[in-house]
Design an enzyme around this catalytic site. Structure first.
Site, PDB file in Angstrom:
ATOM      1  N   ASP A  10       0.882  -1.161   0.000  1.00 33.29           N
ATOM      2  CA  ASP A  10       0.000   0.000   0.000  1.00 33.29           C
ATOM      3  C   ASP A  10       0.921   1.212   0.000  1.00 33.29           C
ATOM      4  OD1 ASP A  10      -1.550   2.178   0.725  1.00 33.29           O
ATOM      5  OD2 ASP A  10      -2.619   1.125   2.336  1.00 33.29           O
ATOM      6  N   TYR A 227       4.892  -3.638  15.504  1.00 33.48           N
ATOM      7  CA  TYR A 227       5.038  -4.896  14.782  1.00 33.48           C
ATOM      8  C   TYR A 227       4.384  -4.779  13.410  1.00 33.48           C
ATOM      9  CZ  TYR A 227       7.284  -7.819  18.171  1.00 33.48           C
ATOM     10  OH  TYR A 227       8.221  -8.380  18.989  1.00 33.48           O
ATOM     11  N   LYS A 230       1.516  -7.996   9.407  1.00 33.58           N
ATOM     12  CA  LYS A 230       0.138  -8.486   9.400  1.00 33.58           C
ATOM     13  C   LYS A 230      -0.672  -7.686   8.391  1.00 33.58           C
ATOM     14  CE  LYS A 230      -1.027 -10.519  13.783  1.00 33.58           C
ATOM     15  NZ  LYS A 230      -2.074 -10.421  14.792  1.00 33.58           N
TER      16      LYS A 230
HETATM   17  P1  13P Z   1      -5.219  -0.476   4.962  1.00 33.29           P
HETATM   18  O1  13P Z   1      -4.472  -1.446   5.859  1.00 33.29           O
HETATM   19  O2  13P Z   1      -5.863  -1.149   3.803  1.00 33.29           O
HETATM   20  O3  13P Z   1      -4.373   0.679   4.585  1.00 33.29           O
HETATM   21  O4  13P Z   1      -6.437   0.076   5.817  1.00 33.29           O
HETATM   22  C1  13P Z   1      -6.164   0.817   6.948  1.00 33.29           C
HETATM   23  C2  13P Z   1      -7.367   1.198   7.740  1.00 33.29           C
HETATM   24  O5  13P Z   1      -7.222   1.448   8.912  1.00 33.29           O
HETATM   25  C3  13P Z   1      -8.687   1.288   7.132  1.00 33.29           C
HETATM   26  O6  13P Z   1      -9.662   1.704   8.066  1.00 33.29           O
HETATM   27 MG    MG Z   2      -4.077   2.126   3.341  1.00 30.08          MG
HETATM   28 MG    MG Z   3      -4.931  -2.105   2.251  1.00 27.66          MG
END
Ligand code: 13P
Ligand code: MG
Ligand code: MG
Ligand code: 13P
Length: 372
Positions: A10, A227, A230
């Site tokens: 991401d 961490y 995940k």
């Molecule tokens: P992502 O891990 O897909 O970036 O989403 C983060 C999040 O907290 C969405 O509410």
């Molecule tokens: Mg995100």
């Molecule tokens: Mg994501």
């Protein structure tokens, strides 16, 4: 030998955490084209699920190869630059280190890699998920490779009747173990039924000796006091000819099972199988989505994809996920919608504990009647 690698990150969301901006996808496609013409890759395609970009790549270098990982790392730096220029949300979210050294382990991006000798016909499925964690593949992998009510081949295909071995990681204690199924089914389930801690990393056919599945389970790494590892996961499953048929591999997703990771990484919600065009989690940043892209490999070329959940046969699962989402949302900030305290990605608890430490008083003493 051919290696199929999915490396994902991401590097910025459009809008919020819901999708990847088309300019970033174009840059990733250009990058893959360049790497194929330079000879680093045999072939490559870009895909996305929610705010995560996946580089689906074939090459002959094996897993954990420095040049392949460095290429992905640099490409994610470039998509981060675009995200920053456009002011996208969480630009560079998964790039947790400033420097690349050797491979991507612990640096933030996730990767599933599988090396094999290409069969005369090599059907492979690439699963991409958003708003969940690597343990989200535990339930479908169990059904695909160990449950005869899901996979008829376990009973009626002589090449599958010998069963499959599951390699499982303990993410908390950094240990691994192999369970041979069907003999160790109950042992396996005791562990992988707790997917926040125990995660299936790979699956192998005991009859063919071939690796059949790989997930993006990385060891948890402590970076900047947090961490990581995940993250929204990916998975590769090889199919047919002594491995589960495509329909057996997709079948578990007809049940919208519950996973962790929705909204702020802190809620349980149902897994919704969707077409690539619907892989944009927006309701309460969910429900978590899974996309299945099918390819035939030919001399390392990715023939495809076929967008396999773009099928009315999965409408029931989508409707079921909607109903489960309605039900769980009504719990608001209560478990089991909200994750247990120890698993929350966001928490105000340490501050509260400090501020309220004087106000928590011992329970009034109650005398226990003496035994007669
Ligand atoms: P992502 O891990 O897909 O970036 O989403 C983060 C999040 O907290 C969405 O509410
Ligand atoms: Mg995100
Ligand atoms: Mg994501
Ligand atoms: P194979 O044994 O050739 O993989 O065929 C199984 C199948 O596809 C039936 O659905």
């Amino acid at each position: 030998m051919t290696t199929l690698s999915i490396i994902k990150a991401d590097t910025g969301g459009f809008v919020g955490h819901s999708a990847v901006h088309p300019e970033m996808l174009t840059a990733a496609e250009d990058g893959l084209r360049g790497a194929a013409s330079d000879g680093l890759l045999l072939d490559g395609q870009v895909a996305s699920c929610g705010d995560d970009i996946s580089l689906i790549m074939t090459h002959e270098h094996g897993p954990d190869h420095e040049a392949v990982h460095a290429f992905a790392w640099n490409l994610f730096q470039e998509t981060t630059r675009i995200a920053k220029r456009l002011g996208l949300y969480g630009a560079g979210q998964d790039l947790l280190s400033d420097a690349f050294s050797g491979n991507l382990r612990g640096l933030g991006p996730g990767y599933a890699e599988l090396e094999f000798t290409e069969r005369p016909s090599e059907p492979v499925l690439c699963f991409l998920a958003d708003k969940t964690e690597p343990g989200a593949w535990n339930l479908p992998l169990y059904k695909i490779f160990a449950d005869p009510f899901n996979t008829a081949g376990l009973v009626i295909d002589a090449k599958m009747h010998g069963g499959f071995s599951f390699e499982v990681y303990d993410l908390y204690e950094e240990k691994q173990i192999v369970f041979d199924c069907p003999e160790q089914l109950y042992d396996l389930l005791m562990y992988i039924g707790a997917p926040a801690r125990y995660v299936v990393h790979s699956v192998r056919s005991r009859t063919l000796g071939e690796q059949a599945a790989a997930t993006s389970t990385q060891r948890l790494s402590l970076i900047a006091g947090k961490y990581v590892g995940k993250d929204d996961p990916v998975m590769i499953v090889r199919c047919q000819s002594g491995l589960p048929a495509v329909g057996e591999v997709l079948e578990p997703f007809a049940f919208p099972y519950t996973v962790a990771g929705c909204m702020r990484g802190s809620h349980h919600a149902p897994m919704m199988p969707v077409s690539a065009g619907d892989a944009h989690p927006v309701r309460f940043d969910g429900p978590p989505r899974v996309v299945a892209l099918g390819f035939q490999l030919r001399d390392g070329n990715l023939i495809g994809p076929r967008d396999l959940f773009d099928d009315p046969a999965f409408d029931g699962a989508r409707a079921g996920a909607g109903a489960v989402m309605d039900y769980l949302r009504r719990h608001g900030p209560f478990e089991p919608h909200r994750l247990p305290l120890a698993d929350l990605e966001y928490t105000t608890m340490p501050g509260l504990e400090e501020r309220l430490s004087d106000q928590w008083l011992p329970l009034p003493h109650t005398s226990v009647p003496a035994p007669r």
